[in-house]
Design a protein around this motif. Structure first.
Motif, PDB file in Angstrom:
ATOM      1  N   ALA A   1       0.825  -1.212   0.000  1.00  0.00           N
ATOM      2  CA  ALA A   1       0.000   0.000   0.000  1.00  0.00           C
ATOM      3  C   ALA A   1       0.854   1.256   0.000  1.00  0.00           C
ATOM      4  O   ALA A   1       0.539   2.240  -0.688  1.00  0.00           O
ATOM      5  N   ALA A   2       1.948   1.253   0.773  1.00  0.00           N
ATOM      6  CA  ALA A   2       2.821   2.425   0.810  1.00  0.00           C
ATOM      7  C   ALA A   2       3.479   2.664  -0.542  1.00  0.00           C
ATOM      8  O   ALA A   2       3.596   3.804  -1.000  1.00  0.00           O
ATOM      9  N   VAL A   3       3.921   1.594  -1.209  1.00  0.00           N
ATOM     10  CA  VAL A   3       4.563   1.742  -2.518  1.00  0.00           C
ATOM     11  C   VAL A   3       3.573   2.263  -3.548  1.00  0.00           C
ATOM     12  O   VAL A   3       3.909   3.090  -4.409  1.00  0.00           O
ATOM     13  N   ARG A   4       2.341   1.826  -3.464  1.00  0.00           N
ATOM     14  CA  ARG A   4       1.331   2.269  -4.427  1.00  0.00           C
ATOM     15  C   ARG A   4       0.790   3.656  -4.111  1.00  0.00           C
ATOM     16  O   ARG A   4      -0.007   4.207  -4.870  1.00  0.00           O
ATOM     17  N   GLY A   5       1.215   4.253  -2.999  1.00  0.00           N
ATOM     18  CA  GLY A   5       0.772   5.589  -2.656  1.00  0.00           C
ATOM     19  C   GLY A   5      -0.573   5.638  -1.986  1.00  0.00           C
ATOM     20  O   GLY A   5      -1.164   6.721  -1.842  1.00  0.00           O
ATOM     21  N   ARG A   6      -1.084   4.501  -1.544  1.00  0.00           N
ATOM     22  CA  ARG A   6      -2.397   4.456  -0.904  1.00  0.00           C
ATOM     23  C   ARG A   6      -2.319   4.386   0.617  1.00  0.00           C
ATOM     24  O   ARG A   6      -3.345   4.367   1.286  1.00  0.00           O
ATOM     25  N   GLY A   7      -1.117   4.316   1.136  1.00  0.00           N
ATOM     26  CA  GLY A   7      -0.968   4.236   2.590  1.00  0.00           C
ATOM     27  C   GLY A   7       0.206   5.069   3.044  1.00  0.00           C
ATOM     28  O   GLY A   7       1.114   4.572   3.700  1.00  0.00           O
ATOM     29  N   TRP A   8       0.193   6.362   2.674  1.00  0.00           N
ATOM     30  CA  TRP A   8       1.344   7.210   2.958  1.00  0.00           C
ATOM     31  C   TRP A   8       1.607   7.364   4.449  1.00  0.00           C
ATOM     32  O   TRP A   8       2.735   7.564   4.871  1.00  0.00           O
ATOM     33  N   ARG A   9       0.564   7.271   5.291  1.00  0.00           N
ATOM     34  CA  ARG A   9       0.790   7.365   6.738  1.00  0.00           C
ATOM     35  C   ARG A   9       1.476   6.126   7.293  1.00  0.00           C
ATOM     36  O   ARG A   9       1.956   6.139   8.424  1.00  0.00           O
ATOM     37  N   LEU A  10       1.517   5.057   6.510  1.00  0.00           N
ATOM     38  CA  LEU A  10       2.181   3.841   6.949  1.00  0.00           C
ATOM     39  C   LEU A  10       3.699   3.921   6.824  1.00  0.00           C
ATOM     40  O   LEU A  10       4.415   3.115   7.422  1.00  0.00           O
ATOM     41  N   MET A  11       4.190   4.871   6.038  1.00  0.00           N
ATOM     42  CA  MET A  11       5.615   4.895   5.735  1.00  0.00           C
ATOM     43  C   MET A  11       6.496   4.986   6.983  1.00  0.00           C
ATOM     44  O   MET A  11       7.427   4.183   7.153  1.00  0.00           O
ATOM     45  N   PRO A  12       6.269   5.945   7.909  1.00  0.00           N
ATOM     46  CA  PRO A  12       7.125   5.982   9.102  1.00  0.00           C
ATOM     47  C   PRO A  12       7.017   4.720   9.951  1.00  0.00           C
ATOM     48  O   PRO A  12       8.016   4.260  10.507  1.00  0.00           O
ATOM     49  N   VAL A  13       5.817   4.167  10.039  1.00  0.00           N
ATOM     50  CA  VAL A  13       5.632   2.958  10.839  1.00  0.00           C
ATOM     51  C   VAL A  13       6.357   1.777  10.206  1.00  0.00           C
ATOM     52  O   VAL A  13       6.975   0.961  10.899  1.00  0.00           O
ATOM     53  N   LEU A  14       6.304   1.681   8.887  1.00  0.00           N
ATOM     54  CA  LEU A  14       7.039   0.627   8.192  1.00  0.00           C
ATOM     55  C   LEU A  14       8.537   0.762   8.422  1.00  0.00           C
ATOM     56  O   LEU A  14       9.235  -0.229   8.697  1.00  0.00           O
ATOM     57  N   LEU A  15       9.037   1.992   8.306  1.00  0.00           N
ATOM     58  CA  LEU A  15      10.468   2.206   8.460  1.00  0.00           C
ATOM     59  C   LEU A  15      10.933   1.940   9.886  1.00  0.00           C
ATOM     60  O   LEU A  15      11.983   1.325  10.102  1.00  0.00           O
ATOM     61  N   VAL A  16      10.152   2.402  10.867  1.00  0.00           N
ATOM     62  CA  VAL A  16      10.590   2.291  12.261  1.00  0.00           C
ATOM     63  C   VAL A  16      10.289   0.911  12.827  1.00  0.00           C
ATOM     64  O   VAL A  16      11.195   0.154  13.196  1.00  0.00           O
TER      65      VAL A  16
END
Length: 677
Positions: free
Chosen positions: A462-477
């Motif tokens: 979802a983050a790669v497709r741009g549909r879950g941009w709020r997930l990006m920090p959580v994915l990284l951390v």
């Protein structure tokens, strides 16, 4: 009549409410703001020698009020989806129940015994003194000061002063707990903070997965026994978990409000608070700098999209990070030096993250990366496949290699002694890191681990497709730090001691991503055409996620350890006199004598009769009365003096398992003996 009265209440509890949804996002953010306000005041005062109730409490109250005043209306600006009031009430009840249960079943580790006892002793010292350090009492030992050792586990000597281990943030809160309720205040504080951490993770899940799923997240984290265990004793992990989850939640709130032009001013404040909270985590846990470094690429992406709050985040981060640097440089420097190999890697990661993020922003600003829908779908599938392959490899690690990461002679001897006791092959270098995913499954069950894997793959896609941009920090951390913790736990591998490594990143990651998976799968099941799909299948899936954790924790959760240690410490102080100078044969009671009894104490290495006689004579010449003290009788017997039994009590301690899940507690005898030569 009662039925007619109850009907409106039942309808109100079941009907979705935008206000309930707003409170579900807002309330979990308040504890982390309160804690951060306290740290901003308490840590500098403790470092400068001005830590008193009449200085820190009023100043911290003002700072907490300001932070809350800035955050409250901005959090209200975040758009919230309606949720039934019962979801909000049940989520709050789970967090409050967790706090109440851990407070009632708290341990009483007041004597030096691993990190919990060290934290308790540092907090005790700080509760009665304006600063963290104290001069070495060399004058009490006269000419023999060079023969004795004033350092011991948890406390270093630097520049003629005794310096405690660990970062300063958590001991300042334990000191406040002692102000409020003595030893009981110290012991119940971790449970309160743990309940707030459960609520913070639930609030983060509400933002990322939908408010209806906050309850599932709260139950799963509250049921995980490592989270329960660290909240029953004076470890710093509950506070670190609260700071990380709360900071990420504020960051998600800032991103959400900043997505619209109307919310840009609010987004800047929330982003600044997120930077402050995430960087101030360094005041609590040394390696929180790694988590902060992993957030930076997401901030660069946000800045690249010209969304508000980037400068505010940097400003907040500089304030919190600056305090963390000052704590490391001027207060806890010996602790930093002992862990320099890990600190050096953390600094390298921070530098690489800063320069890499800045370079990436500059390059992509000049040459924007444009991905069409087809390429995004391909990258999304690749991300999900990478997560799946990584999960399989992580699960297969016990079949692929054997970890030999332990190099410290003391730790190798400790591990070898337990291997011999359990009938295992004796190899003190074994770190058992290849079994770390099994450690997670011990406490939450394989269904939750599998759900987390599915959710992580879905979130990455979802983050790669741009549909879950709020997930990006959580994915990284949570994704990256959680993986790093599993690959290299870097802790003595006996359980439940080693399971502390799961509390800050790994368990919240499992909770968030398992919740994300359910939030995606359950609606699909409800729309399926087969019988029972709308209720039975979703209910079974949800229960499969939480029931194993509950079943595992139920027999372990009520177990209490180290009961009676405050009374034992008080007995030691009663046995000593104002003119005594204590010579320790071992170091277990040294912090108690210094911090609680207020008397000079030092340990005598290689305590031969000749060396002991020399130290005793030197102490007498200073006008003090020498006292020999030990946690057992054997070291004192060769001196031919009458032994005084001060403490002799049986208690329970955590087990020291290596390859299986703990099943309860083990007996332990606490002793204190002294001799007046």
């Amino acid at each position: 009549m009662p039925a007619k009265v109850a009907a409106p209440w039942r309808k109100a509890l079941l009907a979705p409410s935008a206000r309930a949804g707003s409170l579900l996002l807002l309330l979990p953010a308040l504890p982390v703001l309160a804690v951060t306000g306290w740290l901003l005041v308490a840590v500098p005062l403790a470092a400068l020698g001005g830590f008193h109730p009449w200085t820190v409490l009023p100043a911290a109250t003002v700072v907490v009020a300001l932070l809350t005043r800035w955050a409250w209306p901005r959090l209200h600006a975040e758009r919230a989806r309606p949720v039934p009031w019962w979801v909000l009430a049940a989520t709050l009840l789970v967090a409050a129940g967790f706090a109440a249960f851990t407070m009632v079943t708290h341990s009483q580790q007041a004597v030096l015994h691993r990190d919990a006892g060290t934290y308790a002793q540092i907090g005790l010292w700080l509760s009665g003194h304006p600063g963290l350090t104290t001069p070495v009492p060399a004058e009490a030992y006269g000419s023999a000061a060079d023969m004795v050792n004033f350092a011991h586990p948890g406390f270093y000597v630097q520049g003629g002063r005794i310096v405690p281990q660990f970062m300063t943030g958590w001991p300042t809160m334990l000191a406040a707990g002692y102000w409020a309720g003595g030893w009981t205040g110290v012991f119940v504080l971790p449970g309160i903070v743990g309940g707030c951490a459960v609520l913070a993770v639930a609030g983060l899940a509400a933002r990322l997965c939908g408010p209806r799923w906050a309850l599932f997240a709260a139950v799963l984290l509250a049921a995980a026994w490592p989270m329960l265990r660290v909240s029953q004793t004076t470890y710093s992990e509950p506070l670190a978990c609260l700071m990380l989850a709360g900071g990420l939640s504020l960051l998600a709130a800032g991103w959400s409000t900043g997505a619209s032009a109307r919310g840009r001013p609010s987004a800047a404040v929330l982003m600044g608070l997120a930077g402050l909270v995430l960087s101030a985590g360094e005041l609590v846990r040394l390696d929180m700098g790694v988590d902060f470094a992993l957030v930076l690429p997401a901030i660069g992406w946000w800045w690249l999209r010209r969304r508000p709050g980037g400068p505010a985040f940097v400003a907040g981060a500089l304030l919190g990070g600056g305090l963390g640097y000052l704590d490391c440089r001027y207060v806890t420097l010996p602790y930093i030096e002992v862990n320099w190999s890990s600190v050096r890697l953390m600094i390298a990661l921070l530098v690489a993250a800063v320069f890499g993020t800045v370079a990436g922003v500059v390059v992509l600003h000049r040459r924007p990366l444009r991905l069409g829908p087809a390429r995004r779908r391909t990258l999304a599938r690749a991300a999900a496949a990478a997560v799946a392959i990584g999960g399989v490899a992580l699960a297969a690690r016990p079949l692929l290699y054997v970890d030999h990461s332990i190099t410290s002679p003391d730790t190798m001897g400790y591990v070898a002694s337990h291997q011999d006791a359990f009938g295992l092959a004796v190899d003190g270098s074994r770190g058992y890191a290849e079994q770390s995913l099994d450690w997670v499954a011990w406490y939450v069950g394989w269904p939750a681990v599998a759900l987390a894997g599915v959710g992580l793959a879905a979130a990455a896609a979802a983050a790669v497709r741009g549909r879950g941009w709020r997930l990006m920090p959580v994915l990284l951390v949570y994704g990256s730090s959680g993986l790093a913790s599993l690959l290299r736990p870097a802790i003595t591998p006996d359980h439940p001691w080693a399971d502390r490594r799961l509390v800050v990143e790994v368990l919240p990651a499992v909770v968030i991503f398992a919740t994300f998976a359910l939030a995606r799968v359950v609606p699909v099941l409800r729309s399926a055409p087969w019988p029972g799909s709308s209720t039975v299948a979703p209910a079974m899936l949800v229960l499969a996620g939480v029931v194993p954790a509950i079943a595992i924790s139920v027999p372990l959760a009520p177990e209490r350890t180290e009961l009676g240690e405050p009374a034992a410490a008080a007995a030691v102080c009663r046995a000593l006199r104002p003119d005594d100078a204590v010579i320790m044969i071992d170091t277990q009671w040294a912090p108690t004598v210094r911090n609680e009894c207020g008397l000079p104490v030092a340990a005598l290495p290689d305590p031969t009769v000749e060396r002991l006689q020399a130290v005793v004579a030197a102490v007498r010449r200073t006008g003090h009365d020498p006292v020999l003290m030990s946690s057992s009788t054997l070291p004192l017997l060769p001196y031919g003096q009458p032994l005084e039994q001060v403490v002799y009590q049986d208690e329970r301690e955590d087990q020291h398992q290596l390859v299986v899940r703990p099943t309860g507690t083990d007996p332990r005898r606490l002793e204190c003996w002294l001799v007046r030569p």
